[in-house]
Write a protein that holds these residues in place. Sequence first.
Motif, mmCIF file in Angstrom:
data_model
loop_
_atom_site.group_PDB
_atom_site.id
_atom_site.type_symbol
_atom_site.label_atom_id
_atom_site.label_comp_id
_atom_site.label_asym_id
_atom_site.label_seq_id
_atom_site.Cartn_x
_atom_site.Cartn_y
_atom_site.Cartn_z
ATOM 1 N N GLY A 228 -44.842 -1.765 59.796
ATOM 2 C CA GLY A 228 -45.590 -1.166 58.697
ATOM 3 C C GLY A 228 -45.506 -2.014 57.452
ATOM 4 N N SER A 229 -45.814 -1.384 56.323
ATOM 5 C CA SER A 229 -45.781 -2.080 55.041
ATOM 6 C C SER A 229 -45.344 -1.110 53.954
ATOM 7 C CB SER A 229 -47.175 -2.617 54.688
ATOM 8 O OG SER A 229 -48.009 -1.544 54.293
ATOM 9 N N MET B 283 -53.697 -8.415 57.370
ATOM 10 C CA MET B 283 -54.131 -9.006 58.631
ATOM 11 C C MET B 283 -54.154 -10.526 58.583
ATOM 12 S SD MET B 283 -54.864 -8.595 61.749
ATOM 13 C CE MET B 283 -55.092 -6.828 61.961
ATOM 14 N N ASN B 284 -54.285 -11.104 57.391
ATOM 15 C CA ASN B 284 -54.280 -12.567 57.278
ATOM 16 C C ASN B 284 -53.009 -13.183 57.857
ATOM 17 O OD1 ASN B 284 -56.790 -12.660 56.102
ATOM 18 N ND2 ASN B 284 -56.032 -12.849 53.994
ATOM 19 N N GLU B 285 -51.917 -12.443 57.844
ATOM 20 C CA GLU B 285 -50.682 -12.905 58.465
ATOM 21 C C GLU B 285 -50.461 -12.269 59.829
ATOM 22 O OE1 GLU B 285 -47.374 -14.829 59.471
ATOM 23 O OE2 GLU B 285 -48.668 -15.311 57.772
ATOM 24 N N LEU B 286 -50.766 -10.964 59.944
ATOM 25 C CA LEU B 286 -50.466 -10.230 61.174
ATOM 26 C C LEU B 286 -51.205 -10.781 62.390
ATOM 27 C CD1 LEU B 286 -48.953 -7.727 62.341
ATOM 28 C CD2 LEU B 286 -51.037 -6.407 61.904
ATOM 29 N N TYR B 287 -52.423 -11.325 62.180
ATOM 30 C CA TYR B 287 -53.244 -11.738 63.325
ATOM 31 C C TYR B 287 -52.556 -12.784 64.192
ATOM 32 C CZ TYR B 287 -54.770 -16.423 61.815
ATOM 33 O OH TYR B 287 -54.819 -17.761 61.487
ATOM 34 N N ASP C 29 -50.783 5.181 62.090
ATOM 35 C CA ASP C 29 -49.664 6.106 61.945
ATOM 36 C C ASP C 29 -49.778 6.687 60.535
ATOM 37 O OD1 ASP C 29 -47.114 7.460 62.132
ATOM 38 O OD2 ASP C 29 -46.535 6.003 63.644
ATOM 39 N N ILE C 30 -48.663 7.067 59.933
ATOM 40 C CA ILE C 30 -48.710 7.676 58.609
ATOM 41 C C ILE C 30 -49.393 6.732 57.614
ATOM 42 C CG2 ILE C 30 -47.312 8.515 56.672
ATOM 43 C CD1 ILE C 30 -45.207 9.359 58.723
ATOM 44 N N GLY C 31 -50.446 7.211 56.968
ATOM 45 C CA GLY C 31 -51.156 6.417 55.970
ATOM 46 C C GLY C 31 -52.158 5.436 56.548
ATOM 47 N N VAL C 32 -52.238 5.359 57.882
ATOM 48 C CA VAL C 32 -53.177 4.430 58.524
ATOM 49 C C VAL C 32 -54.049 5.215 59.493
ATOM 50 C CG1 VAL C 32 -53.447 2.352 59.934
ATOM 51 C CG2 VAL C 32 -51.540 2.529 58.331
#
Length: 336
Positions: free
Chosen positions: A20-21, A41-45, A58-61
């Motif tokens: 999460g963040s 997403m620029n890093e997560l991808y 999940d919570i907040g998403v």
Amino acid sequence: FEQIFKNSLTGLPIGGGKGGSNFDPKGKSDREVMAFCQSFMNELYRHIGQDQDVPAGDIGVGGREVGYLYGQYKRLTKQYEGVLTGKGLTFGGSLARTEATGYGLLYFTNEVLKANGESLEGKTAVVSGSGNVATYAIEKAQQLGANVVTASDSTGWVYDPEGIDVALLKDIKEVRRLRMSDYAAERPSAEYHEGKGVWTIEADVALPCATQNEVDIDDAKNIVSNNYIALVEGANMPTTLEATKYLQDNGILFGPAKAANAGGVAVSALEMSQNSERLSWTFEEVDNRLANIMKNIFKQIQDSCTKYEQGNDYVAGANIAGFEKVAEAMQGQGIV
């Protein structure tokens, strides 16, 4: 481990993880939320893929955030693949994904009650939360004959003895993004209360669907003193360990989250299957598969309870059933 065991119980070929963040979307505009999702997403991808790691909400998403994340993933990779679940129906999402966790919770709850000579028909249920899980748990509970009299958010809760109006709840929380106090203002039969208090209401079934550790020992004592039949977890680990033990020691049927709220991740896996097939199943087909998955999860738990003489300790049954499958897979692949 909680997510791994949950995914194991579904019987579907998925592992488990959490991430999460620290971004708080409350009070942010759609543009601000989109900018954050794209930056994230620029890093997560670099670390995800349809055969590597598939995130879900999940919570907040919710659907909005997943859409922004998926759009950025496609821009960066030039790939159209099932790398996030909970997507919009126009770009690879699955029917019944939105309803899955809440509906699955009630399919599981119904199995717990049936195994103990009860049913949801005519029962009074209390639900905490007013997000995705809570809303569709209320909807399915009502369809199965229960009267759900509460809902809550981070500021307070409502008691509606005539039963929560799901259409109004969806309008307040999903469309206008308002507070439960606004629900009470528009629903004459509803009373609004600040803070906590859902578990003080007399009822038969408790369905915590808000957040982690929301049911503490004092709440558990209220549930026992009000002669509830069962507590089944819709949120992730919403009951403290102390409260869980107290409820079990006092004969409350307890459905743990790793089993009871597995419907969401189960339909995420079904969404991945549809993406791989380049097909879209009907709502009824997905919902029927979900119902069967939840019934099978409860059967695995019952079988473990019987095999290891755990009685109605569904927490132990879920842990054992999930652990055995993971351990067997690891041994078979030479990982341990």
